[in-house]
Scaffold this motif. Structure first.
Motif, PDB file in Angstrom:
ATOM      1  N   TYR A  92       0.839  -1.202   0.000  1.00  0.00           N
ATOM      2  CA  TYR A  92       0.000   0.000   0.000  1.00  0.00           C
ATOM      3  C   TYR A  92       0.876   1.255   0.000  1.00  0.00           C
ATOM      4  CZ  TYR A  92      -2.725   3.636   2.447  1.00  0.00           C
ATOM      5  OH  TYR A  92      -3.303   4.812   2.841  1.00  0.00           O
ATOM      6  N   TRP A  93       1.796   1.350   0.953  1.00  0.00           N
ATOM      7  CA  TRP A  93       2.647   2.543   1.034  1.00  0.00           C
ATOM      8  C   TRP A  93       3.545   2.671  -0.184  1.00  0.00           C
ATOM      9  CZ3 TRP A  93       3.330   0.603   6.555  1.00  0.00           C
ATOM     10  CH2 TRP A  93       2.433   1.238   7.400  1.00  0.00           C
ATOM     11  N   ALA A 139      -4.719  -0.369  -6.097  1.00  0.00           N
ATOM     12  CA  ALA A 139      -6.075  -0.919  -6.126  1.00  0.00           C
ATOM     13  C   ALA A 139      -6.098  -2.360  -5.636  1.00  0.00           C
ATOM     14  CB  ALA A 139      -6.651  -0.820  -7.536  1.00  0.00           C
ATOM     15  N   ASN A 140      -5.060  -3.122  -5.954  1.00  0.00           N
ATOM     16  CA  ASN A 140      -4.999  -4.521  -5.555  1.00  0.00           C
ATOM     17  C   ASN A 140      -4.841  -4.694  -4.043  1.00  0.00           C
ATOM     18  OD1 ASN A 140      -5.052  -7.322  -6.348  1.00  0.00           O
ATOM     19  ND2 ASN A 140      -2.879  -7.373  -5.805  1.00  0.00           N
ATOM     20  N   CYS A 141      -4.506  -3.637  -3.338  1.00  0.00           N
ATOM     21  CA  CYS A 141      -4.371  -3.705  -1.878  1.00  0.00           C
ATOM     22  C   CYS A 141      -5.723  -3.658  -1.171  1.00  0.00           C
ATOM     23  CB  CYS A 141      -3.513  -2.545  -1.372  1.00  0.00           C
ATOM     24  SG  CYS A 141      -1.806  -2.577  -1.928  1.00  0.00           S
ATOM     25  N   PHE A 142      -6.776  -3.224  -1.872  1.00  0.00           N
ATOM     26  CA  PHE A 142      -8.072  -2.977  -1.242  1.00  0.00           C
ATOM     27  C   PHE A 142      -9.125  -3.999  -1.658  1.00  0.00           C
ATOM     28  CE2 PHE A 142      -6.452   1.492  -1.911  1.00  0.00           C
ATOM     29  CZ  PHE A 142      -6.104   1.715  -0.583  1.00  0.00           C
ATOM     30  N   CYS A 143     -10.025  -4.300  -0.729  1.00  0.00           N
ATOM     31  CA  CYS A 143     -11.252  -5.026  -1.066  1.00  0.00           C
ATOM     32  C   CYS A 143     -12.117  -4.093  -1.901  1.00  0.00           C
ATOM     33  CB  CYS A 143     -12.017  -5.395   0.204  1.00  0.00           C
ATOM     34  SG  CYS A 143     -11.172  -6.529   1.300  1.00  0.00           S
ATOM     35  N   THR A 144     -13.016  -4.638  -2.682  1.00  0.00           N
ATOM     36  CA  THR A 144     -13.883  -3.779  -3.501  1.00  0.00           C
ATOM     37  C   THR A 144     -14.755  -2.874  -2.644  1.00  0.00           C
ATOM     38  OG1 THR A 144     -15.539  -5.533  -3.664  1.00  0.00           O
ATOM     39  CG2 THR A 144     -13.947  -5.360  -5.470  1.00  0.00           C
ATOM     40  N   SER A 178       6.939  10.091   0.800  1.00  0.00           N
ATOM     41  CA  SER A 178       7.642   8.914   1.301  1.00  0.00           C
ATOM     42  C   SER A 178       6.964   8.475   2.591  1.00  0.00           C
ATOM     43  CB  SER A 178       9.118   9.235   1.557  1.00  0.00           C
ATOM     44  OG  SER A 178       9.766   8.102   2.097  1.00  0.00           O
ATOM     45  N   HIS A 179       6.440   7.263   2.579  1.00  0.00           N
ATOM     46  CA  HIS A 179       5.809   6.684   3.758  1.00  0.00           C
ATOM     47  C   HIS A 179       6.790   5.744   4.446  1.00  0.00           C
ATOM     48  CE1 HIS A 179       2.169   7.748   1.440  1.00  0.00           C
ATOM     49  NE2 HIS A 179       1.643   7.932   2.641  1.00  0.00           N
ATOM     50  N   ALA A 220      -8.053 -10.188  10.020  1.00  0.00           N
ATOM     51  CA  ALA A 220      -7.021  -9.702  10.931  1.00  0.00           C
ATOM     52  C   ALA A 220      -7.209  -8.219  11.167  1.00  0.00           C
ATOM     53  CB  ALA A 220      -5.629  -9.963  10.337  1.00  0.00           C
ATOM     54  N   THR A 221      -6.706  -7.754  12.300  1.00  0.00           N
ATOM     55  CA  THR A 221      -6.636  -6.334  12.577  1.00  0.00           C
ATOM     56  C   THR A 221      -5.162  -5.954  12.658  1.00  0.00           C
ATOM     57  OG1 THR A 221      -6.705  -6.658  14.971  1.00  0.00           O
ATOM     58  CG2 THR A 221      -8.816  -6.301  13.838  1.00  0.00           C
ATOM     59  N   GLY A 222      -4.902  -4.677  12.484  1.00  0.00           N
ATOM     60  CA  GLY A 222      -3.520  -4.234  12.571  1.00  0.00           C
ATOM     61  C   GLY A 222      -3.429  -2.795  13.009  1.00  0.00           C
ATOM     62  N   LEU A 223      -2.363  -2.490  13.718  1.00  0.00           N
ATOM     63  CA  LEU A 223      -2.007  -1.141  14.084  1.00  0.00           C
ATOM     64  C   LEU A 223      -0.588  -0.918  13.579  1.00  0.00           C
ATOM     65  CD1 LEU A 223      -2.744   1.463  15.699  1.00  0.00           C
ATOM     66  CD2 LEU A 223      -1.555   0.417  17.632  1.00  0.00           C
ATOM     67  N   PHE A 224      -0.419   0.123  12.766  1.00  0.00           N
ATOM     68  CA  PHE A 224       0.873   0.405  12.141  1.00  0.00           C
ATOM     69  C   PHE A 224       1.232   1.857  12.397  1.00  0.00           C
ATOM     70  CE2 PHE A 224      -1.066  -3.036   9.912  1.00  0.00           C
ATOM     71  CZ  PHE A 224      -0.036  -3.880   9.569  1.00  0.00           C
ATOM     72  N   LYS A 225       2.446   2.101  12.808  1.00  0.00           N
ATOM     73  CA  LYS A 225       2.925   3.463  13.022  1.00  0.00           C
ATOM     74  C   LYS A 225       3.362   4.032  11.674  1.00  0.00           C
ATOM     75  CE  LYS A 225       5.661   6.208  16.132  1.00  0.00           C
ATOM     76  NZ  LYS A 225       4.616   6.955  16.765  1.00  0.00           N
ATOM     77  N   LEU A 226       3.085   5.313  11.469  1.00  0.00           N
ATOM     78  CA  LEU A 226       3.415   5.981  10.211  1.00  0.00           C
ATOM     79  C   LEU A 226       4.243   7.225  10.481  1.00  0.00           C
ATOM     80  CD1 LEU A 226       2.940   6.671   7.128  1.00  0.00           C
ATOM     81  CD2 LEU A 226       1.005   8.042   7.936  1.00  0.00           C
ATOM     82  N   HIS A 227       5.270   7.399   9.682  1.00  0.00           N
ATOM     83  CA  HIS A 227       5.952   8.681   9.506  1.00  0.00           C
ATOM     84  C   HIS A 227       5.884   8.968   8.015  1.00  0.00           C
ATOM     85  CE1 HIS A 227       7.976   7.747  13.382  1.00  0.00           C
ATOM     86  NE2 HIS A 227       7.902   9.054  13.526  1.00  0.00           N
ATOM     87  N   ASP A 228       5.410  10.137   7.647  1.00  0.00           N
ATOM     88  CA  ASP A 228       5.400  10.457   6.218  1.00  0.00           C
ATOM     89  C   ASP A 228       5.977  11.841   5.987  1.00  0.00           C
ATOM     90  OD1 ASP A 228       3.223  11.967   7.109  1.00  0.00           O
ATOM     91  OD2 ASP A 228       1.852  11.242   5.587  1.00  0.00           O
TER      92      ASP A 228
END
Length: 163
Positions: free
Chosen positions: A27-28, A40-45, A80-81, A96-104
C-alpha cells in the motif's frame, strides 16, 4: 510436545501475519511510486477508508483509488511513507486487525513540505483468491507539520483535497 497439526497451525499464523504486513508495505510503496493498479490490488472492492477528515472518507475501491490518484498523483507531488512497529492480530482464519505506526514526508513542488506521524488502524480480510486485502483503514495523525515557502508573495497551490 506439539503435534504436526499444531505446528501447521502456528506456521500458518506466522505466514498470515507476514502476508498482512506485506499488504501494508505494498500500500505505502504503491502510493509512493504512484502505481495505481498495484494500489487498487491492496483494497477489497468494498473498502472503507477514513484519513482523518470528514471530506477524506471514502467507500469502495474505485472511488478511493480515484481520490488518492487525484490528490497525490500530480507531477509536483512526492511522498515517502515509513510504516513500522506493526501489531497484527489474527481474529479468524480470514480476518485480521492491525495497528501500524506511520511517519510520512510530503513535498509539493515548488514550495510546500508536510510531514507527520500517526497510526493506521486497519482491518484485513483474505479474499476468495487467497490474497489478504485492506477492508477498513483509519489514519489518526498525532502530529503534523507544514512548511511553506512563498514565491512572488503568492502562496503555492496544494493538492485538490487540501484546498
Amino acid at each position: 510436545m506439539s503435534t504436526l497439526a499444531d505446528l501447521e497451525k502456528r506456521v500458518r499464523a506466522i505466514e498470515d501475519t507476514e502476508a498482512v504486513k506485506q499488504v501494508m508495505h505494498d500500500y505505502w510503496y504503491a502510493i509512493d511510486l504512484k502505481d495505481w493498479e498495484a494500489l487498487a490490488n491492496c483494497f477489497c472492492t468494498d473498502v472503507e477508508a477514513d484519513y482523518g477528515r470528514e471530506d477524506w472518507r471514502h467507500s469502495g475501491r474505485e472511488n478511493l483509488v480515484a481520490w488518492l490518484r487525484a490528490n497525490e498523483g500530480g507531477e509536483n507531488y512526492s511522498v515517502s511513507h515509513a510504516g513500522h512497529n506493526p501489531r497484527v492480530k489474527l481474529v479468524g482464519d480470514d480476518e485480521a486487525t492491525g495497528l501500524f505506526k506511520l511517519h510520512d514526508w510530503v513535498r509539493i513542488e515548488p514550495a510546500i513540505t508536510l510531514r507527520g506521524w500517526g497510526h493506521y488502524n486497519m482491518r484485513f480480510v483474505r479474499e476468495s483468491d487467497g490474497q489478504w486485502r485492506i477492508k477498513r483503514l483509519s489514519l489518526d495523525y498525532v502530529y503534523k507539520e507544514e512548511m511553506m515557502s512563498y514565491v512572488g508573495n503568492a502562496p503555492p497551490s496544494m493538492t485538490p483535497a487540501m484546498e
